[in-house]
Design an enzyme around this catalytic site. Structure first.
Site, PDB file in Angstrom:
ATOM      1  N   HIS A  42       0.823  -1.210   0.000  1.00  0.00           N
ATOM      2  CA  HIS A  42       0.000   0.000   0.000  1.00  0.00           C
ATOM      3  C   HIS A  42       0.855   1.257   0.000  1.00  0.00           C
ATOM      4  O   HIS A  42       1.653   1.480   0.917  1.00  0.00           O
ATOM      5  CB  HIS A  42      -0.911   0.013   1.229  1.00  0.00           C
ATOM      6  CG  HIS A  42      -2.011   1.011   1.147  1.00  0.00           C
ATOM      7  ND1 HIS A  42      -3.242   0.716   0.609  1.00  0.00           N
ATOM      8  CD2 HIS A  42      -2.076   2.303   1.512  1.00  0.00           C
ATOM      9  CE1 HIS A  42      -4.023   1.790   0.657  1.00  0.00           C
ATOM     10  NE2 HIS A  42      -3.333   2.780   1.196  1.00  0.00           N
ATOM     11  N   ASP A  44       0.268   5.557  -1.092  1.00  0.00           N
ATOM     12  CA  ASP A  44      -0.721   6.565  -1.483  1.00  0.00           C
ATOM     13  C   ASP A  44      -0.151   7.699  -2.329  1.00  0.00           C
ATOM     14  O   ASP A  44      -0.728   8.794  -2.360  1.00  0.00           O
ATOM     15  CB  ASP A  44      -1.385   7.153  -0.233  1.00  0.00           C
ATOM     16  CG  ASP A  44      -2.499   6.266   0.306  1.00  0.00           C
ATOM     17  OD1 ASP A  44      -3.524   6.148  -0.381  1.00  0.00           O
ATOM     18  OD2 ASP A  44      -2.339   5.700   1.389  1.00  0.00           O
ATOM     19  N   HIS A 218      -8.889  -1.874   7.477  1.00  0.00           N
ATOM     20  CA  HIS A 218      -9.964  -0.889   7.677  1.00  0.00           C
ATOM     21  C   HIS A 218     -11.330  -1.494   8.012  1.00  0.00           C
ATOM     22  O   HIS A 218     -12.266  -0.718   8.241  1.00  0.00           O
ATOM     23  CB  HIS A 218     -10.127   0.044   6.460  1.00  0.00           C
ATOM     24  CG  HIS A 218      -9.071   1.080   6.339  1.00  0.00           C
ATOM     25  ND1 HIS A 218      -9.077   2.250   7.068  1.00  0.00           N
ATOM     26  CD2 HIS A 218      -7.965   1.146   5.547  1.00  0.00           C
ATOM     27  CE1 HIS A 218      -8.027   2.984   6.736  1.00  0.00           C
ATOM     28  NE2 HIS A 218      -7.323   2.331   5.832  1.00  0.00           N
ATOM     29  N   HIS A 239      -2.296  -3.141   4.689  1.00  0.00           N
ATOM     30  CA  HIS A 239      -1.497  -2.219   5.513  1.00  0.00           C
ATOM     31  C   HIS A 239      -2.063  -2.171   6.933  1.00  0.00           C
ATOM     32  O   HIS A 239      -2.729  -1.233   7.320  1.00  0.00           O
ATOM     33  CB  HIS A 239      -1.399  -0.832   4.883  1.00  0.00           C
ATOM     34  CG  HIS A 239      -2.707  -0.148   4.599  1.00  0.00           C
ATOM     35  ND1 HIS A 239      -3.698  -0.694   3.833  1.00  0.00           N
ATOM     36  CD2 HIS A 239      -3.182   1.073   4.977  1.00  0.00           C
ATOM     37  CE1 HIS A 239      -4.724   0.142   3.748  1.00  0.00           C
ATOM     38  NE2 HIS A 239      -4.438   1.224   4.448  1.00  0.00           N
ATOM     39  N   ASP A 308       2.318   2.030   3.792  1.00  0.00           N
ATOM     40  CA  ASP A 308       1.356   3.132   3.871  1.00  0.00           C
ATOM     41  C   ASP A 308       2.033   4.480   3.653  1.00  0.00           C
ATOM     42  O   ASP A 308       1.551   5.519   4.121  1.00  0.00           O
ATOM     43  CB  ASP A 308       0.609   3.123   5.204  1.00  0.00           C
ATOM     44  CG  ASP A 308      -0.786   3.748   5.118  1.00  0.00           C
ATOM     45  OD1 ASP A 308      -1.177   4.186   4.021  1.00  0.00           O
ATOM     46  OD2 ASP A 308      -1.477   3.802   6.139  1.00  0.00           O
TER      47      ASP A 308
END
Length: 416
Positions: A42, A44, A218, A239, A308
């Protein structure tokens, strides 16, 4: 004078020995990373491209961009062989333009790979990752972060797969019409579905059928256990870290770690300080503690890297950006991890999971796509049309209805 000389010689020998061991560990780490692809679950950076440049890649240069955790020189220094880039859009897009926004993030990932073909190659399979590694390129994969991005549509899920999306995180930090997110375990949000709704189970089965990895980062703990029970393919946490080390609800409890092991899945460890130490400060050693704990509870076969980077405001000292992966490998070697355990964590575990997801997909080749839509009552809202549902009249966002809904909302707030 003799004692001083002896002391000086001893200090020199000690320093030489420490330096020699450090160099040996570094050489060993780099050799392992040259033999096995480092696959991170992961990153971003695509959201940073949205935030900083509104996805205008012509306005930036990934060789010289220095305001992010990730750029091309850092990727090279970190020996990052494959990256799942997050096609993330915030929860406030839900019921609005989440699908459009997500498609634009998928597009920017594709364009990023196309702009730098000397560095990146797009990947949509386990074999693509291995091929990219042989070519000394970084494989670019796509993960959609948050079930709100499919707008409760199996057709949208399938089309995203065709565009190269290879995992879907079932929630971000909001419930969708079919699954509860991690915040319900903190009591800051109310559970709506008692985990997965019936349509949520359809989503999981359809992901199994098409070959998309199910990502449980999540989600609520109940969803973790439900999906582990019903999924026909191994799952991932792209993550997340160990709850026993840092009791944050985004992390994975020990009983779930053991079930991930039973179902041959993977937990890709997050570097965000708040999930590493449950405090604002953390360091590389604290992250290694999560690796050690998960190995102790469920073995090295379920561990991966899920940094992350560029999605969090704080990262540990010693892991400031993606160039620092070798330092974490060195620390694991210093703690006694074997070469095989390191290779598992670097990429062999993810490749195994990916291949099994593909195998399940191939075994379901004769199963027709699920075309049963989510019940209208579960998704009806003022900005959603109802075409296709029997005995309904589409009135979403019409001039006559929307002001009424707005007025009722305001009136409710005033009365409260």
């Amino acid at each position: 004078m003799t004692m001083d000389l002896i002391r000086t010689v001893c200090l020199m020998l000690c320093a030489f020995t420490v330096n020699s061991i450090a160099n040996e560990l570094k050489d060993r780490a780099l050799k392992l990373m040259a033999e096995t692809p480092l696959i991170d679950g992961h990153n971003d950076l695509p959201w940073q491209l949205r935030n900083k440049f509104n996805n205008q890649l012509n306005e930036t240069n990934l060789y010289t961009l220095n305001s992010t955790h990730t750029n091309i020189p850092k990727i090279k220094a970190g020996h990052l062989s494959a990256q799942f880039w997050a096609a993330y859009v915030p929860c406030d897009t839900q019921y609005k333009d989440a699908v459009r926004q997500t498609l634009e993030q998928i597009d920017v990932i594709h364009r990023m790979c196309q702009k730098y073909p000397e560095v990146f190659t797009f990947a949509a399979s386990s074999q693509d990752i291995e091929d990219a590694f042989k070519q000394n390129k970084t494989a670019c994969l796509i993960g959609v972060e948050g079930g709100h991005s499919i707008d409760s549509s199996l057709g949208t899920l399938r089309l995203m797969y065709q565009l190269g999306v290879r995992y879907l995180t079932l929630t971000h930090s909001c419930n969708t019409p079919w699954v509860d997110n991690w915040l319900v375990d903190t009591d800051s949000e109310t559970a709506v579905h008692d985990g997965l709704s019936e349509f949520g189970k359809q989503v999981v089965f359809e992901m199994n059928r098409i070959g998309m990895l199910v990502d449980l980062a999540h989600v609520s703990e109940k969803v973790m256990k439900q999906v582990l029970e019903i999924s026909k393919a191994p799952i991932i946490f792209s993550h997340s870290s160990a709850y026993s080390i840092c009791p944050h609800k985004r992390n994975v409890p020990d009983d779930v770690l053991r079930e991930v092991k039973n179902k041959n899945g993977i937990v890709m460890i997050n570097f965000y300080n708040d999930y590493v130490t449950c405090q604002k400060a953390a360091n590389l050693s604290h992250v290694a503690d999560h690796f050690d704990h998960i190995k102790k509870v469920a073995g090295s076969s379920i561990i991966g890297f899920g940094g992350d980077y560029d999605g969090v405001p704080r990262v540990p000292d010693g892991l400031e950006d993606v160039s620092k992966y070798p330092d974490l490998v060195i620390e694991l070697l210093r703690r006694g991890w074997t070469d095989d355990e390191i290779k598992d964590a670097l990429g062999r575990n993810l490749l195994r999971v990916f291949r099994e997801v593909e195998r399940v997909r191939d075994s379901l080749n004769g199963v027709t796509p699920d075309d049963v839509p989510i019940p209208l009552k579960e998704v009806q809202n003022p900005c959603r049309t109802n075409y296709g549902y029997p005995d309904t009249q589409s009135s979403a966002c019409t001039p006559s209805l929307y002001p009424l809904v707005l007025a009722l909302t305001l009136l409710t707030k005033i009365l409260v």
